[in-house]
Write a protein that holds these residues in place. Structure first.
Motif, short mmCIF file in Angstrom:
data_model
loop_
_atom_site.label_atom_id
_atom_site.label_comp_id
_atom_site.label_asym_id
_atom_site.label_seq_id
_atom_site.Cartn_x
_atom_site.Cartn_y
_atom_site.Cartn_z
N ILE A 56 0.93 -0.97 -0.41
CA ILE A 56 0.21 0.06 0.16
C ILE A 56 1.14 0.97 0.67
CG2 ILE A 56 -2.00 1.36 1.14
CD1 ILE A 56 -2.06 -1.70 3.00
N GLY A 57 0.92 2.21 -0.65
CA GLY A 57 0.72 3.84 -0.73
C GLY A 57 0.48 4.86 -0.45
N LEU A 58 0.55 5.54 0.51
CA LEU A 58 -0.04 6.81 1.20
C LEU A 58 0.53 7.82 0.22
CD1 LEU A 58 -0.28 6.22 4.72
CD2 LEU A 58 -1.49 5.39 2.67
N TYR A 70 -3.29 3.91 -2.00
CA TYR A 70 -2.59 3.50 -3.40
C TYR A 70 -2.78 1.85 -3.73
CZ TYR A 70 -1.06 1.85 -7.96
OH TYR A 70 -0.97 1.23 -9.03
N PHE A 71 -3.77 1.20 -3.42
CA PHE A 71 -3.13 -0.86 -3.59
C PHE A 71 -2.44 -1.00 -4.52
CE2 PHE A 71 -6.74 0.74 -0.99
CZ PHE A 71 -6.35 0.16 0.69
N ALA A 431 0.83 0.32 5.69
CA ALA A 431 1.32 1.44 5.73
C ALA A 431 0.97 2.94 7.14
CB ALA A 431 0.90 2.45 4.15
N PHE A 432 1.35 3.89 6.54
CA PHE A 432 1.00 4.43 8.18
C PHE A 432 0.86 5.91 7.92
CE2 PHE A 432 2.77 0.63 9.33
CZ PHE A 432 2.20 0.17 10.41
N GLY A 506 5.04 -1.80 0.75
CA GLY A 506 4.52 0.05 1.33
C GLY A 506 5.33 0.52 1.24
N SER A 507 4.22 1.77 1.42
CA SER A 507 4.76 3.18 1.55
C SER A 507 3.83 4.16 2.43
CB SER A 507 5.08 3.98 0.20
OG SER A 507 6.01 5.11 0.07
N SER A 508 5.06 5.13 3.18
CA SER A 508 4.09 5.60 4.43
C SER A 508 4.26 6.85 3.94
CB SER A 508 3.73 5.28 5.28
OG SER A 508 3.67 3.78 5.95
N ASP A 509 3.40 7.84 5.01
CA ASP A 509 3.57 9.46 5.44
C ASP A 509 4.50 9.95 4.60
OD1 ASP A 509 2.62 12.05 5.78
OD2 ASP A 509 1.45 11.61 6.91
#
Length: 558
Positions: A56-58, A70-71, A431-432, A506-509
């Motif tokens: 998941i990407g924020l 984004y999934f 993702a956070f 994934g990719s967080s804030d």
């Protein structure tokens, strides 16, 4: 006696109100209009990627100040193509009212091939975040067009992925970083193993029952590093920097400057292979130092099933620590940075030995209750979907959150984190970020062949917070790699680094979050930018999203 009893009762109420375990989540995906299934196209052949989807990407793709989702999704087997819309990657726009709208087709980001993960970063420095999607098949780079759409620029950029054994290498995670401090974001890609569709071995556990194979049955692959040329193209510098010299089975990739020399280093959690810690030698080469620094193996001195990883300071001493996940009977190791030359495995000492009975995938180190101490979150689920037939372990597991007690110990507060948090599933990606800008960090989690979850942070306390959006000028536009220190009214100092690379695939804030406890005002914020410029702000009000722009020259504190 009655008066004493009454006083004692009031004291008990007050203690309960302040007791650990105040981290709580409400699962809101259905209510928010986010309907996404990570479809791995499971088959009787037990193809290895089927159990590993997806990240998941924020990303605030439209620059409205709110994070969008984004999934990444799988594909049909054996074609490894997105033959129908059920395999599309999906982009959900944040409507800023607690709901999201699927804008995938308009944005042009449905993806191609069999997906694994995503990395969010502004690679061209235009102020608009872009998407890099890592796949079993060719990787993809989507450039943000500033109008709600993206363009696939993979071919021009030259980042489709490397080849080995006559085929494209299977990529799992990626991290944007400026490894040479030239102000442009470069790209690190973790690669997993040699694999071909429908050619996995029969791995038991019996002649009648087939399971996903142990990683030992597959040959390792080297990771890759791409240098940003500043003209929309990248150069693969894996060989010349020394990255390609170390084949592994890369899963989570995360970044931090662990020795404080001003150059970003990379940690890779490897699956049943010694982990890698790539030490940056002045922006030119890397040396692999995991064994020397004590992070290659867990305390049992053997390679474990490294999955997701995060690289942040958990004990507020100014040095980034490493926490990664694994599967049952292995624990989730926590390595404390002991001064930039070595790490200490404190898994048992810190109270995390209980993770030995858990299987974890993506993870994150964030302050979920805003008390000034970063907590630990892990998306849990077993690797084997038929494990219950030959083991006491369960395929579906509830997620877990461990509260940082501020004394070197962590407490498992999952049971107090809300009814929604108790529900078991084969969780994978996480993702956070703060989805509604209320100062509380939320978690978005994928479920393998099930509906994704949004864990809205509803923790109730009187703690304060700050969320920092960094805007680079001499440094890369997002300020990724910047080290931020805040000092609260109570004198508590905390450190965090600007990064989007967390967990597994994934990719967080990208914004830098701090919980401030009782501090309504921050005495000082110090930002050490990748350019080596040090910026200081004094007496900053809390409880807001604050944009900090990098000065073009070193100036006085303000």
């Amino acid at each position: 006696m009655r008066l004493f009893a009454a006083v004692a009762a009031l004291a008990a109420v007050a203690l309960f109100a302040q007791a650990p375990g105040t981290i709580r989540f409400e699962e809101i995906a259905e209510k928010a209009g986010v309907r996404f299934t990570a479809d791995s196209s499971p088959t009787p052949n037990k193809n290895q990627p089927e159990t590993m989807v997806a990240g998941i990407g924020l990303i605030d793709y439209d620059n409205d100040g709110y994070l969008d989702l984004y999934f990444v999704n799988g594909a049909a087997i054996p074609s490894l193509e997105k033959e129908t819309p059920k395999y599309w990657n999906r982009l959900f726009h944040n409507n800023r009212d607690g709901t999201f709208t699927d804008v995938t087709e308009k944005a042009g980001v449905k993806g191609a091939g069999y997906g694994m993960g995503v990395a969010v970063g502004d690679y061209d420095g235009d102020g608009w975040a872009d998407l890099f999607v890592v796949n079993v098949t060719k990787n993809q780079l989507y450039r943000n067009n500033h109008d709600g759409t993206f363009t696939d620029v993979t071919a021009k950029a030259g980042v489709a992925g490397g080849s080995r054994f006559g085929m494209k290498m299977w990529s799992v995670s990626a991290a944007w970083l400026d490894y040479n401090n030239d102000g442009k974001l470069d790209l690190f890609v973790s690669n997993y193993c040699k694999w071909e569709v429908n050619k996995d071995k029969w791995c038991g556990p019996s002649p009648q029952l087939r399971a996903y194979c142990h990683p030992k049955n597959y040959e390792p692959l080297p990771n890759q590093l791409y240098r940003n040329n500043g003209d929309g193209t990248f150069t693969d510098v894996s060989q010349e920097t020394g990255i390609a010299a170390f084949p592994g089975k890369g899963m989570g990739a995360t970044i931090a400057d662990y020795d404080g020399d001003g150059f970003i280093d990379v940690f890779v959690a490897n699956d049943n292979h010694p982990n890698f810690l790539f030490h940056n030698l002045g922006g030119k080469k890397f040396e692999e130092v995991a064994f020397q620094t004590g992070v290659a193996y867990a305390s049992a001195a053997n390679a474990i099933s490294g999955m997701g990883a995060d690289f942040r300071d958990v004990d507020n001493d100014g040095r980034p620590d490493i926490w990664h996940t694994a599967i049952e009977n292995e624990t989730f190791p926590l390595y404390l940075n002991r001064g930039g030359t070595e790490f200490a495995d404190v898994t048992a000492k810190s109270g995390l030995w209980s993770t030995r009975g858990m299987s974890g995938w993506s993870n994150g180190v964030f302050d979920f209750d805003n008390d000034g101490w970063k907590d630990l979150f892990v998306a849990r689920g077993n690797v084997l979907d038929n494990i219950a037939k030959f083991s006491i372990r369960k395929y579906e597991e509830p997620n877990a959150v461990f509260r940082n007690l501020g004394n070197g110990k962590f407490q498992d507060v999952s049971a107090q984190a809300g009814e929604d948090f108790q529900k078991a599933a084969p969780h994978r990606g996480a993702a956070f970020g703060d989805l509604d800008n209320d100062g509380r960090i939320d978690a978005v989690v994928t479920v393998l062949n099930g509906q994704a979850k949004i864990f809205h942070n509803v923790s109730k306390n009187a703690n304060h917070w700050i969320l920092l959006k960094l805007v680079g000028s001499m440094s890369n536009r997002q300020g990724l790699g910047a080290v931020v220190r805040v000092t609260g009214e109570d004198g508590l100092k905390q450190w965090n680094e600007a990064t989007t690379a967390t967990g597994y695939a994934g990719s967080s804030d990208s914004r830098v979050h701090f919980g401030l406890g009782a501090s309504k005002t921050i005495r000082e914020i110090e930002v050490r930018w990748p350019s080596r410029i040090v910026q200081t702000l004094k007496d900053v009000a809390a409880d807001r999203v604050l944009t900090i722009e990098e000065p073009t020259t070193q100036g006085p504190a303000r």
